[in-house]
Design a protein around this motif. Structure first.
Motif, PDB file in Angstrom:
ATOM      1  N   GLU A  71      10.075  19.987 -19.059  1.00  0.00           N
ATOM      2  CA  GLU A  71      10.422  19.232 -20.275  1.00  0.00           C
ATOM      3  C   GLU A  71      11.837  19.575 -20.734  1.00  0.00           C
ATOM      4  O   GLU A  71      12.094  19.749 -21.924  1.00  0.00           O
ATOM      5  N   GLY A  72      12.746  19.700 -19.761  1.00  0.00           N
ATOM      6  CA  GLY A  72      14.153  19.923 -20.069  1.00  0.00           C
ATOM      7  C   GLY A  72      14.516  21.347 -20.420  1.00  0.00           C
ATOM      8  O   GLY A  72      15.686  21.647 -20.674  1.00  0.00           O
ATOM      9  N   ARG A  73      13.540  22.222 -20.438  1.00  0.00           N
ATOM     10  CA  ARG A  73      13.803  23.607 -20.841  1.00  0.00           C
ATOM     11  C   ARG A  73      13.683  24.537 -19.633  1.00  0.00           C
ATOM     12  O   ARG A  73      12.800  24.364 -18.787  1.00  0.00           O
ATOM     13  N   ILE A  74      14.580  25.545 -19.572  1.00  0.00           N
ATOM     14  CA  ILE A  74      14.580  26.472 -18.439  1.00  0.00           C
ATOM     15  C   ILE A  74      13.358  27.381 -18.493  1.00  0.00           C
ATOM     16  O   ILE A  74      13.133  28.081 -19.489  1.00  0.00           O
ATOM     17  N   VAL A  75      12.585  27.363 -17.400  1.00  0.00           N
ATOM     18  CA  VAL A  75      11.377  28.210 -17.308  1.00  0.00           C
ATOM     19  C   VAL A  75      11.433  29.140 -16.096  1.00  0.00           C
ATOM     20  O   VAL A  75      10.524  29.934 -15.883  1.00  0.00           O
ATOM     21  N   GLY A  76      12.497  29.020 -15.305  1.00  0.00           N
ATOM     22  CA  GLY A  76      12.652  29.887 -14.152  1.00  0.00           C
ATOM     23  C   GLY A  76      14.105  29.916 -13.725  1.00  0.00           C
ATOM     24  O   GLY A  76      14.858  28.975 -14.023  1.00  0.00           O
ATOM     25  N   ALA A  77      14.493  30.979 -13.025  1.00  0.00           N
ATOM     26  CA  ALA A  77      15.883  31.066 -12.564  1.00  0.00           C
ATOM     27  C   ALA A  77      15.976  31.983 -11.354  1.00  0.00           C
ATOM     28  O   ALA A  77      15.164  32.894 -11.172  1.00  0.00           O
ATOM     29  N   MET A  78      16.957  31.699 -10.524  1.00  0.00           N
ATOM     30  CA  MET A  78      17.250  32.521  -9.342  1.00  0.00           C
ATOM     31  C   MET A  78      18.744  32.437  -9.105  1.00  0.00           C
ATOM     32  O   MET A  78      19.371  31.405  -9.398  1.00  0.00           O
ATOM     33  N   GLN A  79      19.317  33.505  -8.609  1.00  0.00           N
ATOM     34  CA  GLN A  79      20.754  33.509  -8.353  1.00  0.00           C
ATOM     35  C   GLN A  79      21.030  33.790  -6.873  1.00  0.00           C
ATOM     36  O   GLN A  79      20.257  34.472  -6.208  1.00  0.00           O
ATOM     37  N   LEU A  80      22.168  33.276  -6.422  1.00  0.00           N
ATOM     38  CA  LEU A  80      22.669  33.565  -5.079  1.00  0.00           C
ATOM     39  C   LEU A  80      24.064  34.144  -5.228  1.00  0.00           C
ATOM     40  O   LEU A  80      24.955  33.515  -5.806  1.00  0.00           O
ATOM     41  N   ASP A  81      24.228  35.353  -4.718  1.00  0.00           N
ATOM     42  CA  ASP A  81      25.520  36.041  -4.780  1.00  0.00           C
ATOM     43  C   ASP A  81      26.263  35.805  -3.471  1.00  0.00           C
ATOM     44  O   ASP A  81      25.827  36.261  -2.405  1.00  0.00           O
ATOM     45  N   LEU A  82      27.373  35.078  -3.569  1.00  0.00           N
ATOM     46  CA  LEU A  82      28.165  34.770  -2.365  1.00  0.00           C
ATOM     47  C   LEU A  82      29.362  35.697  -2.215  1.00  0.00           C
ATOM     48  O   LEU A  82      30.163  35.541  -1.289  1.00  0.00           O
ATOM     49  N   ASP A  83      29.493  36.638  -3.127  1.00  0.00           N
ATOM     50  CA  ASP A  83      30.666  37.517  -3.156  1.00  0.00           C
ATOM     51  C   ASP A  83      30.422  38.732  -2.264  1.00  0.00           C
ATOM     52  O   ASP A  83      29.993  39.788  -2.726  1.00  0.00           O
ATOM     53  N   MET A  84      30.688  38.556  -0.977  1.00  0.00           N
ATOM     54  CA  MET A  84      30.389  39.595   0.013  1.00  0.00           C
ATOM     55  C   MET A  84      31.682  40.173   0.584  1.00  0.00           C
ATOM     56  O   MET A  84      32.740  39.569   0.490  1.00  0.00           O
ATOM     57  N   PRO A  85      31.583  41.350   1.206  1.00  0.00           N
ATOM     58  CA  PRO A  85      32.768  41.911   1.854  1.00  0.00           C
ATOM     59  C   PRO A  85      33.313  40.967   2.925  1.00  0.00           C
ATOM     60  O   PRO A  85      32.572  40.161   3.502  1.00  0.00           O
TER      61      PRO A  85
END
Ligand SMILES: CC(C)(COP(=O)(O)OP(=O)(O)OC[C@H]1O[C@@H](n2cnc3c(N)ncnc32)[C@H](O)[C@@H]1OP(=O)(O)O)[C@@H](O)C(=O)NCCC(=O)NCCS
Length: 175
Positions: A71-85
């Motif tokens: 219903e337009g509201r955030i109920v979950g989240a996940m992140q991807l970190d692309l900042d690698m050596p």
């Protein structure tokens, strides 16, 4: 997954507009005892500061934030970190899978993980790795979608109440 829940990747402007909702979700999970990097006392302002600190990385495309909405509201989240050596251009890191307990066990966490993997593939990454509390529901979910537990480090982390917990190192080669 629940058909009323949608998954989307936040563009930088949308991410900036979503800081309060993301903070609500993180605060909710930590208050319930989720071991995701924070100790009590942990305020909504602390949660917002965590996400605000990521704004430069999101703007630079180094951190991808994927959300689940109901219903337009955030109920979950996940992140991807692309900042690698420089020597690891094929690798990306999964970060902080969070699902509001009102929508758990409906496939939202799994859908966020697959969306994170799609983003990793789009960025040309072929290996995703991360750490997670060992032996619980999160590890079970990760293994069920093909992640391998490389090992467990005893007393690596602490739960929000300060009690030590063991941490699993997980990885998956994307094909
Ligand atoms: C761990 C977490 C992300 C899981 O989120 P979720 O949305 O409940 O995950 P899913 O629904 O995809 O899968 C969880 C379970 O529900 C089951 N499930 C999925 N869809 C389902 C459905 N439609 N009906 C019934 N069960 C279902 C899955 O098979 C899985 O079952 P299992 O526990 O027996 O393996 C969530 O509990 C959470 O946010 N915890 C707090 C934060 C945290 O610890 N994060 C992990 C950091 S490492």
């Amino acid at each position: 997954m629940d058909p009323l829940i949608t998954i989307e990747t936040l563009a930088p402007a949308a991410y900036a507009r979503s800081l309060d909702e993301l903070a609500d979700l993180l605060h909710h999970c930590v208050a319930a005892g989720a071991p995701v990097g924070f100790l009590w006392p942990f305020s909504p302002a602390d949660a917002r500061a965590y996400f605000a600190d990521l704004v430069p990385a999101v703007d630079a495309g180094k951190r991808i934030v994927i959300v689940a909405k109901a219903e337009g509201r955030i109920v979950g989240a996940m992140q991807l970190d692309l900042d690698m050596p420089q020597s690891q251009p094929h690798r990306a890191g999964g970060r902080k899978l969070l699902v509001h307990d009102s929508v758990r066990k409906r496939g939202v966490g799994t859908a966020l993980m697959y969306a994170m993997e799609d983003e990793a593939r789009s960025a040309g990454r072929t290996l995703v790795d991360f750490i997670a509390v060992a032996g619980g529901a999160p590890e079970k979910l990760y293994v069920s979608i093909g992640y391998t537990v490389a090992g467990v480090i005893p007393h690596y982390d602490r739960r929000p109440d300060g009690t030590p917990c063991d941490t699993a190192v997980l990885y998956k080669h994307l094909i």
